[in-house]
Enzyme design. Structure first.
Site, PDB file in Angstrom:
ATOM      1  N   GLY A 117     -15.764   2.902   3.709  1.00 40.03           N
ATOM      2  CA  GLY A 117     -14.445   3.533   3.613  1.00 40.03           C
ATOM      3  C   GLY A 117     -13.675   3.192   2.352  1.00 40.03           C
ATOM      4  N   GLN A 118     -14.359   2.645   1.337  1.00 39.11           N
ATOM      5  CA  GLN A 118     -13.660   2.287   0.101  1.00 39.11           C
ATOM      6  C   GLN A 118     -13.352   3.546  -0.710  1.00 39.11           C
ATOM      7  OE1 GLN A 118     -15.821  -0.445  -2.422  1.00 39.11           O
ATOM      8  NE2 GLN A 118     -14.062  -0.741  -3.796  1.00 39.11           N
ATOM      9  N   ASP A 174       0.851  -1.194   0.000  1.00 38.85           N
ATOM     10  CA  ASP A 174       0.000   0.000   0.000  1.00 38.85           C
ATOM     11  C   ASP A 174       0.885   1.242   0.000  1.00 38.85           C
ATOM     12  OD1 ASP A 174      -3.236   0.515   0.911  1.00 38.85           O
ATOM     13  OD2 ASP A 174      -1.833   2.201   1.030  1.00 38.85           O
ATOM     14  N   ILE A 175       0.508   2.239  -0.807  1.00 36.79           N
ATOM     15  CA  ILE A 175       1.296   3.469  -0.943  1.00 36.79           C
ATOM     16  C   ILE A 175       1.213   4.326   0.322  1.00 36.79           C
ATOM     17  CG2 ILE A 175      -0.498   5.007  -1.902  1.00 36.79           C
ATOM     18  CD1 ILE A 175       1.512   5.693  -4.142  1.00 36.79           C
ATOM     19  N   HIS A 209      -7.057  -5.619   2.210  1.00 38.28           N
ATOM     20  CA  HIS A 209      -5.902  -5.100   2.950  1.00 38.28           C
ATOM     21  C   HIS A 209      -5.379  -6.211   3.872  1.00 38.28           C
ATOM     22  CE1 HIS A 209      -6.789  -0.731   2.129  1.00 38.28           C
ATOM     23  NE2 HIS A 209      -8.010  -1.216   1.978  1.00 38.28           N
ATOM     24  N   ASN A 223     -12.842  -3.013   2.605  1.00 36.72           N
ATOM     25  CA  ASN A 223     -13.732  -1.857   2.672  1.00 36.72           C
ATOM     26  C   ASN A 223     -14.669  -1.901   1.471  1.00 36.72           C
ATOM     27  OD1 ASN A 223     -12.362  -0.878   4.953  1.00 36.72           O
ATOM     28  ND2 ASN A 223     -10.836   0.144   3.684  1.00 36.72           N
ATOM     29  N   HIS A 244     -10.278  -5.045  -3.467  1.00 34.67           N
ATOM     30  CA  HIS A 244      -8.957  -5.319  -2.899  1.00 34.67           C
ATOM     31  C   HIS A 244      -9.113  -5.674  -1.432  1.00 34.67           C
ATOM     32  CE1 HIS A 244      -9.873  -1.038  -2.547  1.00 34.67           C
ATOM     33  NE2 HIS A 244      -9.222  -1.066  -1.400  1.00 34.67           N
TER      34      HIS A 244
HETATM   35  P1  AMP Z   1      -9.691   1.527   0.222  1.00 35.52           P
HETATM   36  O1  AMP Z   1      -9.796   2.809   1.004  1.00 35.52           O
HETATM   37  O2  AMP Z   1     -10.088   0.311   0.967  1.00 35.52           O
HETATM   38  O3  AMP Z   1     -10.365   1.655  -1.131  1.00 35.52           O
HETATM   39  O4  AMP Z   1      -8.134   1.333  -0.034  1.00 35.52           O
HETATM   40  C1  AMP Z   1      -7.459   1.822  -1.145  1.00 35.52           C
HETATM   41  C2  AMP Z   1      -5.998   1.748  -0.799  1.00 35.52           C
HETATM   42  O5  AMP Z   1      -5.239   1.869  -1.992  1.00 35.52           O
HETATM   43  C3  AMP Z   1      -5.520   2.863   0.147  1.00 35.52           C
HETATM   44  O6  AMP Z   1      -5.013   2.268   1.344  1.00 35.52           O
HETATM   45  C4  AMP Z   1      -4.446   3.572  -0.653  1.00 35.52           C
HETATM   46  O7  AMP Z   1      -3.370   3.985   0.136  1.00 35.52           O
HETATM   47  C5  AMP Z   1      -4.050   2.525  -1.677  1.00 35.52           C
HETATM   48  N1  AMP Z   1      -3.502   3.013  -2.919  1.00 35.52           N
HETATM   49  C6  AMP Z   1      -4.026   3.974  -3.719  1.00 35.52           C
HETATM   50  N2  AMP Z   1      -3.244   4.136  -4.807  1.00 35.52           N
HETATM   51  C7  AMP Z   1      -2.222   3.263  -4.703  1.00 35.52           C
HETATM   52  C8  AMP Z   1      -1.084   2.956  -5.503  1.00 35.52           C
HETATM   53  N3  AMP Z   1      -0.842   3.584  -6.663  1.00 35.52           N
HETATM   54  N4  AMP Z   1      -0.247   1.996  -5.072  1.00 35.52           N
HETATM   55  C9  AMP Z   1      -0.473   1.355  -3.898  1.00 35.52           C
HETATM   56  N5  AMP Z   1      -1.525   1.594  -3.107  1.00 35.52           N
HETATM   57  C10 AMP Z   1      -2.381   2.539  -3.488  1.00 35.52           C
END
Ligand code: AMP
Ligand code: ZN
Length: 112
Positions: free
Chosen positions: A91-92, A30-31, A100, A85, A98
């Site tokens: 919280g998505q 995760d970024i 976590h 999420n 995906h």
């Molecule tokens: P959610 O809030 O459950 O939709 O999670 C989306 C997740 O994607 C968040 O934790 C972000 O930090 C992560 N995210 C968004 N863009 C990227 C990216 N380019 N590379 C890795 N993680 C990312």
């Protein structure tokens, strides 16, 4: 889907280091990590959210891979959390399914 971040990662438009990859599922870091270890387990196929899953084998691939990565990285020693999420109140923020996989600190309950 052309403007989806995770589809762009899947098709190489956004380069990342893959922790794991096969035809069906990939794992990335995760970024914006919410713990010392924070992976995302993502199906290659664009599915907007968990609410859109119709084929239960998607879950076995995603959850099964998360458990396998956790085992390989010895996250099961101290424990880990898996989170999906879904939708606005869930919280998505990225509308591509995906999971976590979080580890390395204590995650409280209820999550808040
Ligand atoms: P959610 O809030 O459950 O939709 O999670 C989306 C997740 O994607 C968040 O934790 C972000 O930090 C992560 N995210 C968004 N863009 C990227 C990216 N380019 N590379 C890795 N993680 C990312
Ligand atoms: Zn997508």
């Amino acid at each position: 889907m052309s403007d989806c971040i995770f589809c762009k990662i899947a098709n190489g438009e956004i380069p990342v280091e893959f922790v794991y990859r096969d035809d069906d599922v990939f794992v990335i870091r995760d970024i914006n990590p919410q713990g010392p270890t924070h992976f995302l387990v993502i199906p290659t196929q664009h599915i907007a959210s968990s609410a859109e899953v119709t084929d239960p084998s998607v879950w076995s691939k995603v959850v099964g891979r998360a458990v396998e990565v956790a085992r390989q990285m010895a996250l099961d020693k101290d424990g880990y959390r898996m989170v999906v999420n879904t939708g606005d109140q869930g919280g998505q923020t990225v509308p591509h399914l995906h999971l976590h996989l979080l580890s390395g600190r204590h995650f409280g309950w209820p999550p808040g």
